[in-house]
Design an enzyme around this catalytic site. Structure first.
Site, PDB file in Angstrom:
ATOM      1  N   CYS A 206     -14.185  22.792  46.879  1.00 38.26           N
ATOM      2  CA  CYS A 206     -13.447  23.922  47.583  1.00 38.26           C
ATOM      3  C   CYS A 206     -12.511  23.480  48.747  1.00 38.26           C
ATOM      4  O   CYS A 206     -12.504  22.460  49.135  1.00 38.26           O
ATOM      5  CB  CYS A 206     -14.607  24.815  48.213  1.00 38.26           C
ATOM      6  SG  CYS A 206     -15.736  24.323  49.302  1.00 38.26           S
ATOM      7  N   ASP A 207     -11.665  24.526  49.243  1.00 37.46           N
ATOM      8  CA  ASP A 207     -10.780  24.086  50.355  1.00 37.46           C
ATOM      9  C   ASP A 207     -11.547  24.188  51.582  1.00 37.46           C
ATOM     10  O   ASP A 207     -11.423  23.451  52.459  1.00 37.46           O
ATOM     11  CB  ASP A 207      -9.596  25.256  50.280  1.00 37.46           C
ATOM     12  CG  ASP A 207      -8.421  24.655  51.019  1.00 37.46           C
ATOM     13  OD1 ASP A 207      -8.408  23.464  51.249  1.00 37.46           O
ATOM     14  OD2 ASP A 207      -7.572  25.481  51.487  1.00 37.46           O
TER      15      ASP A 207
END
Length: 102
Positions: free
Chosen positions: A16-17
């Protein structure tokens, strides 16, 4: 293009970011689905994908970053955290030994 046989997958990483919200839920759900096949599921920031990941799943907007991290690991993208067909595809490949290309 890199590929892996589902029977060779032992560790899946959801990249994920930032944050732990929706991706943490995906980790829990996918871990439940893959537990019978002795596959672990973990979460990592896209820039910190562990070297021991066999398969990386991330939102399509993060694909390029995830693939640059390690060109030898299969990276698959998804559009939606919930109900995306990639999760079914991964489970089926792990269960049946099919190939995953990414």
């Amino acid at each position: 293009m890199t590929s892996i046989e589902g029977s060779d997958v032992r560790k899946v990483v959801i990249a994920c970011d930032a944050g732990m919200g929706s991706s943490a839920l995906v980790v829990a759900q996918l871990a439940d689905r893959l537990r019978p096949f002795s596959v672990s599921v973990a979460q990592a920031a896209v820039d910190e994908i562990p070297a021991d990941a066999d398969l990386v799943l991330c939102q399509e907007s993060l694909l390029d970053r995830a693939r640059r991290k390690d060109s030898g690991t299969v990276v698959l993208g998804f559009q939606s955290f919930f109900g995306d067909p990639v999760f079914d595809r991964v489970e089926q490949a792990v269960r049946d030994g099919g190939s995953l290309d990414g």
